[in-house]
Design a protein around this motif. Structure first.
Motif, PDB file in Angstrom:
ATOM      1  N   LYS A  84      -0.413   0.777  -1.391  1.00 49.87           N
ATOM      2  CA  LYS A  84      -1.157  -0.392  -1.869  1.00 49.87           C
ATOM      3  C   LYS A  84      -0.516  -1.670  -1.335  1.00 49.87           C
ATOM      4  CE  LYS A  84      -3.225  -0.228  -5.794  1.00 49.87           C
ATOM      5  NZ  LYS A  84      -3.589  -0.243  -7.226  1.00 49.87           N
ATOM      6  N   GLN A  85      -1.312  -2.728  -1.312  1.00 51.91           N
ATOM      7  CA  GLN A  85      -0.815  -4.011  -0.837  1.00 51.91           C
ATOM      8  C   GLN A  85      -0.894  -5.058  -1.937  1.00 51.91           C
ATOM      9  OE1 GLN A  85      -1.534  -4.882   3.527  1.00 51.91           O
ATOM     10  NE2 GLN A  85      -3.414  -3.771   3.067  1.00 51.91           N
ATOM     11  N   SER A  86      -0.561  -4.654  -3.163  1.00 52.46           N
ATOM     12  CA  SER A  86      -0.747  -5.519  -4.322  1.00 52.46           C
ATOM     13  C   SER A  86       0.012  -6.838  -4.189  1.00 52.46           C
ATOM     14  CB  SER A  86      -0.299  -4.798  -5.597  1.00 52.46           C
ATOM     15  OG  SER A  86      -1.040  -3.619  -5.785  1.00 52.46           O
ATOM     16  N   PHE A  87       1.259  -6.782  -3.766  1.00 51.85           N
ATOM     17  CA  PHE A  87       2.036  -8.017  -3.655  1.00 51.85           C
ATOM     18  C   PHE A  87       1.473  -8.904  -2.551  1.00 51.85           C
ATOM     19  CE2 PHE A  87       5.661 -10.416  -1.815  1.00 51.85           C
ATOM     20  CZ  PHE A  87       5.940 -11.236  -2.904  1.00 51.85           C
ATOM     21  N   ARG A  88       1.110  -8.311  -1.434  1.00 49.78           N
ATOM     22  CA  ARG A  88       0.547  -9.090  -0.333  1.00 49.78           C
ATOM     23  C   ARG A  88      -0.805  -9.702  -0.722  1.00 49.78           C
ATOM     24  NH1 ARG A  88       1.826  -5.359   5.038  1.00 49.78           N
ATOM     25  NH2 ARG A  88       4.105  -5.307   4.778  1.00 49.78           N
ATOM     26  N   GLN A  89      -1.601  -8.958  -1.490  1.00 53.14           N
ATOM     27  CA  GLN A  89      -2.861  -9.510  -1.988  1.00 53.14           C
ATOM     28  C   GLN A  89      -2.595 -10.690  -2.919  1.00 53.14           C
ATOM     29  OE1 GLN A  89      -5.289  -6.471  -3.774  1.00 53.14           O
ATOM     30  NE2 GLN A  89      -5.797  -5.519  -1.823  1.00 53.14           N
ATOM     31  N   TRP A  90      -1.579 -10.558  -3.758  1.00 50.26           N
ATOM     32  CA  TRP A  90      -1.220 -11.644  -4.670  1.00 50.26           C
ATOM     33  C   TRP A  90      -0.820 -12.890  -3.888  1.00 50.26           C
ATOM     34  CZ3 TRP A  90       3.620 -14.034  -5.486  1.00 50.26           C
ATOM     35  CH2 TRP A  90       3.681 -14.885  -6.599  1.00 50.26           C
ATOM     36  N   LEU A  91      -0.041 -12.718  -2.840  1.00 50.98           N
ATOM     37  CA  LEU A  91       0.336 -13.857  -1.993  1.00 50.98           C
ATOM     38  C   LEU A  91      -0.889 -14.503  -1.359  1.00 50.98           C
ATOM     39  CD1 LEU A  91       3.485 -12.623  -0.038  1.00 50.98           C
ATOM     40  CD2 LEU A  91       3.409 -14.428  -1.769  1.00 50.98           C
ATOM     41  N   TYR A  92      -1.798 -13.675  -0.893  1.00 48.29           N
ATOM     42  CA  TYR A  92      -2.988 -14.183  -0.195  1.00 48.29           C
ATOM     43  C   TYR A  92      -3.918 -14.915  -1.154  1.00 48.29           C
ATOM     44  CZ  TYR A  92      -6.802 -14.056   3.268  1.00 48.29           C
ATOM     45  OH  TYR A  92      -7.802 -14.378   4.158  1.00 48.29           O
ATOM     46  N   ILE A  93      -4.139 -14.359  -2.337  1.00 50.47           N
ATOM     47  CA  ILE A  93      -5.059 -14.967  -3.305  1.00 50.47           C
ATOM     48  C   ILE A  93      -4.434 -16.202  -3.949  1.00 50.47           C
ATOM     49  CG2 ILE A  93      -6.270 -14.613  -5.499  1.00 50.47           C
ATOM     50  CD1 ILE A  93      -6.433 -11.601  -4.685  1.00 50.47           C
ATOM     51  N   GLY A  94      -3.198 -16.067  -4.412  1.00 53.19           N
ATOM     52  CA  GLY A  94      -2.581 -17.156  -5.160  1.00 53.19           C
ATOM     53  C   GLY A  94      -1.994 -18.258  -4.317  1.00 53.19           C
ATOM     54  N   TRP A  95      -1.454 -17.898  -3.144  1.00 52.90           N
ATOM     55  CA  TRP A  95      -0.738 -18.882  -2.329  1.00 52.90           C
ATOM     56  C   TRP A  95      -1.331 -19.042  -0.934  1.00 52.90           C
ATOM     57  CZ3 TRP A  95       2.786 -21.638  -4.963  1.00 52.90           C
ATOM     58  CH2 TRP A  95       3.236 -21.101  -6.174  1.00 52.90           C
ATOM     59  N   LYS A  96      -2.379 -18.268  -0.640  1.00 58.97           N
ATOM     60  CA  LYS A  96      -3.065 -18.316   0.664  1.00 58.97           C
ATOM     61  C   LYS A  96      -2.117 -18.018   1.825  1.00 58.97           C
ATOM     62  CE  LYS A  96      -6.838 -19.247  -1.515  1.00 58.97           C
ATOM     63  NZ  LYS A  96      -6.359 -18.945  -2.854  1.00 58.97           N
ATOM     64  N   ILE A  97      -1.145 -17.152   1.539  1.00 56.00           N
ATOM     65  CA  ILE A  97      -0.240 -16.655   2.571  1.00 56.00           C
ATOM     66  C   ILE A  97      -0.727 -15.265   2.961  1.00 56.00           C
ATOM     67  CG2 ILE A  97       2.126 -15.975   3.118  1.00 56.00           C
ATOM     68  CD1 ILE A  97       3.059 -17.953   0.963  1.00 56.00           C
ATOM     69  N   ASN A  98      -1.256 -15.149   4.158  1.00 51.75           N
ATOM     70  CA  ASN A  98      -1.843 -13.881   4.577  1.00 51.75           C
ATOM     71  C   ASN A  98      -0.782 -13.002   5.242  1.00 51.75           C
ATOM     72  OD1 ASN A  98      -3.410 -11.752   5.332  1.00 51.75           O
ATOM     73  ND2 ASN A  98      -4.718 -12.888   6.738  1.00 51.75           N
ATOM     74  N   ALA A  99      -0.170 -12.146   4.444  1.00 51.83           N
ATOM     75  CA  ALA A  99       0.813 -11.181   4.955  1.00 51.83           C
ATOM     76  C   ALA A  99       0.233  -9.773   4.955  1.00 51.83           C
ATOM     77  CB  ALA A  99       2.075 -11.226   4.097  1.00 51.83           C
ATOM     78  N   LEU A 100      -1.092  -9.673   4.826  1.00 53.39           N
ATOM     79  CA  LEU A 100      -1.744  -8.368   4.798  1.00 53.39           C
ATOM     80  C   LEU A 100      -1.639  -7.704   6.160  1.00 53.39           C
ATOM     81  CD1 LEU A 100      -4.963  -9.412   2.853  1.00 53.39           C
ATOM     82  CD2 LEU A 100      -3.129  -7.977   1.962  1.00 53.39           C
ATOM     83  N   SER A 101      -1.578  -6.372   6.161  1.00 49.50           N
ATOM     84  CA  SER A 101      -1.565  -5.641   7.420  1.00 49.50           C
ATOM     85  C   SER A 101      -2.951  -5.740   8.062  1.00 49.50           C
ATOM     86  CB  SER A 101      -1.213  -4.175   7.177  1.00 49.50           C
ATOM     87  OG  SER A 101      -2.274  -3.508   6.507  1.00 49.50           O
ATOM     88  N   GLU A 102      -3.025  -5.462   9.349  1.00 47.96           N
ATOM     89  CA  GLU A 102      -4.299  -5.526  10.067  1.00 47.96           C
ATOM     90  C   GLU A 102      -5.128  -4.263   9.867  1.00 47.96           C
ATOM     91  OE1 GLU A 102      -5.443  -8.163  11.728  1.00 47.96           O
ATOM     92  OE2 GLU A 102      -3.654  -9.290  11.142  1.00 47.96           O
ATOM     93  N   GLN A 103      -4.583  -3.276   9.160  1.00 56.51           N
ATOM     94  CA  GLN A 103      -5.262  -1.999   9.000  1.00 56.51           C
ATOM     95  C   GLN A 103      -6.519  -2.099   8.145  1.00 56.51           C
ATOM     96  OE1 GLN A 103      -2.173   0.669   7.434  1.00 56.51           O
ATOM     97  NE2 GLN A 103      -2.560   2.007   9.164  1.00 56.51           N
ATOM     98  N   HIS A 104      -7.560  -1.422   8.577  1.00 57.54           N
ATOM     99  CA  HIS A 104      -8.701  -1.191   7.705  1.00 57.54           C
ATOM    100  C   HIS A 104      -8.255  -0.241   6.605  1.00 57.54           C
ATOM    101  CE1 HIS A 104     -12.685   0.043   6.297  1.00 57.54           C
ATOM    102  NE2 HIS A 104     -13.187  -0.979   6.960  1.00 57.54           N
ATOM    103  N   VAL A 105      -8.879  -0.320   5.439  1.00 62.72           N
ATOM    104  CA  VAL A 105      -8.487   0.543   4.323  1.00 62.72           C
ATOM    105  C   VAL A 105      -8.664   2.018   4.682  1.00 62.72           C
ATOM    106  CG1 VAL A 105     -10.751   0.520   3.180  1.00 62.72           C
ATOM    107  CG2 VAL A 105      -8.671   0.863   1.820  1.00 62.72           C
ATOM    108  N   VAL A 106      -9.639   2.353   5.527  1.00 66.98           N
ATOM    109  CA  VAL A 106      -9.822   3.745   5.943  1.00 66.98           C
ATOM    110  C   VAL A 106      -8.575   4.251   6.669  1.00 66.98           C
ATOM    111  CG1 VAL A 106     -11.129   5.301   7.452  1.00 66.98           C
ATOM    112  CG2 VAL A 106     -12.332   3.642   6.032  1.00 66.98           C
ATOM    113  N   ASP A 107      -8.007   3.409   7.527  1.00 65.53           N
ATOM    114  CA  ASP A 107      -6.805   3.814   8.249  1.00 65.53           C
ATOM    115  C   ASP A 107      -5.617   3.974   7.306  1.00 65.53           C
ATOM    116  OD1 ASP A 107      -8.046   3.804  10.814  1.00 65.53           O
ATOM    117  OD2 ASP A 107      -8.022   1.615  10.757  1.00 65.53           O
ATOM    118  N   ARG A 108      -5.575   3.173   6.236  1.00 67.25           N
ATOM    119  CA  ARG A 108      -4.522   3.356   5.230  1.00 67.25           C
ATOM    120  C   ARG A 108      -4.740   4.665   4.459  1.00 67.25           C
ATOM    121  NH1 ARG A 108      -4.298  -0.184   1.201  1.00 67.25           N
ATOM    122  NH2 ARG A 108      -5.949  -1.659   1.747  1.00 67.25           N
TER     123      ARG A 108
END
Length: 332
Positions: A105-129
């Motif tokens: 899961k990318q819960s912490f990275r999602q939190w950064l992206y939503i709350g602080w607009k810091i996009n540290a998400l991987s480039e992977q599609h969820v299917v590839d994960r």
């Protein structure tokens, strides 16, 4: 006689997530010798997996976790594949006593992206994960995309549609789990007017009212409101027969991707960067760029936190549907 390798796949999240799990099912069945695949999901999603030829048996969660675990323990699985990785699926895994593998899961990275607009998400599609979860079993991505299987009884014939839509049409999936993942009805009308081609509106009973408003605004010659008239598999059949598909960020978008349809995907409070964009199919992303408030949620919400809803109200329809260029007619 070689004993089967019994594998349990867990995925309860949504229609879209179940469809996005289909490559894992196919690749496991085709690449793991003697695999016997069991899929556990909500009963509401039974029609999605019932006709999948790669699945041996479905198990369904009816809000009684104790009974579900007791049923699953009786199967004595060799492996548990957790494609959701939540508290509930964790309890199921702990109760099985089997070797298990869980999606990252990318819960912490999602939190950064939503709350602080810091996009540290991987480039992977969820299917590839999802597929990375089964790599320890020697299973690889076959590159064949998503699957969706429609039984013959649910295949919608062109003759079932109004005569204005029997030869050709565009499908528009107007639903969405939350308000901020759907265009306001007035903007749906604007989009349909822009498309200016016979359109079949696809959705469930909750989408019927918005569909009726669109029909009143543009007329039955242009719009056929199929929302609530067809079950999920029949709605999937409509997507399969469409020339192109317009869709909000919803499960029907992923079903359309399973049929390799050209998809015009519409994004509001969520963004494709979460990894849920149309998979291995041609698509165009329609979104309002440059908004500092996006994304405000990973799954959408029932109201715009800032009350302006610019992500949908400011979304531009300045594009051309090239697939309709040679057949365009004026239906106004």
């Amino acid at each position: 006689m070689v004993s089967p390798v019994k594998v349990l796949i867990l995925q309860f999240a949504s229609i879209g997530d179940v469809v996005l799990s289909s490559p894992v099912v196919r690749c496991l069945k085709q690449q793991l010798p003697n695999a016997e695949l069991h899929f556990c999901t909500k009963r509401d999603y039974k029609s999605i997996i019932s006709y999948n030829p790669y699945i041996t048996r479905g198990h369904y969660f009816d809000d009684n976790l104790y009974n579900l675990i007791r049923q699953l323990r009786a199967e004595h699985f060799d492996y548990v594949i957790d494609l959701q990785n939540t508290f509930v699926t964790g309890l199921i895994k702990a109760s099985m006593g089997s070797r298990s593998y869980s999606v990252e899961k990318q819960s912490f990275r999602q939190w950064l992206y939503i709350g602080w607009k810091i996009n540290a998400l991987s480039e992977q599609h969820v299917v590839d994960r999802y597929l990375a979860t089964v790599q320890p079993l020697g299973v690889e991505n076959d590159g064949q995309g998503l699957d969706y299987f429609i039984p013959y009884k649910d295949e919608v014939e062109f003759a079932w549609l109004p005569t204005t839509h029997q030869n050709d049409f565009v499908a528009y999936a107007i639903g969405g789990q939350h308000m901020t993942r759907r265009l306001p009805t007035a903007r749906m009308i604007e989009l349909c007017r822009k498309i200016n081609y016979p359109i079949v509106l696809v959705g469930d009973k909750k989408d019927r009212k918005a569909g009726d408003e669109i029909v009143r605004a543009l007329g039955e010659k242009l719009i056929y409101n199929a929302c609530g008239h067809y079950n999920l598999n029949q709605s999937a059949s409509l997507l399969q027969r469409a020339r192109v598909v317009f869709s909000h960020d919803t499960g029907l978008m992923h079903i359309a991707a399973a049929f390799r349809k050209k998809i015009y995907s519409i994004w509001g409070s969520t963004t494709p960067q979460f990894g849920f964009y149309p998979y291995i199919t041609p698509h165009v992303r329609l979104e309002a760029p440059g908004l500092g408030c996006r994304p405000c949620s990973a799954t959408g919400s029932d109201h715009c936190p800032l009350k302006h809803f610019k992500c949908m109200n400011n979304l531009s329809f300045d594009f051309e549907v090239k697939e309709l260029r040679t057949k365009k007619k004026n239906f106004e």
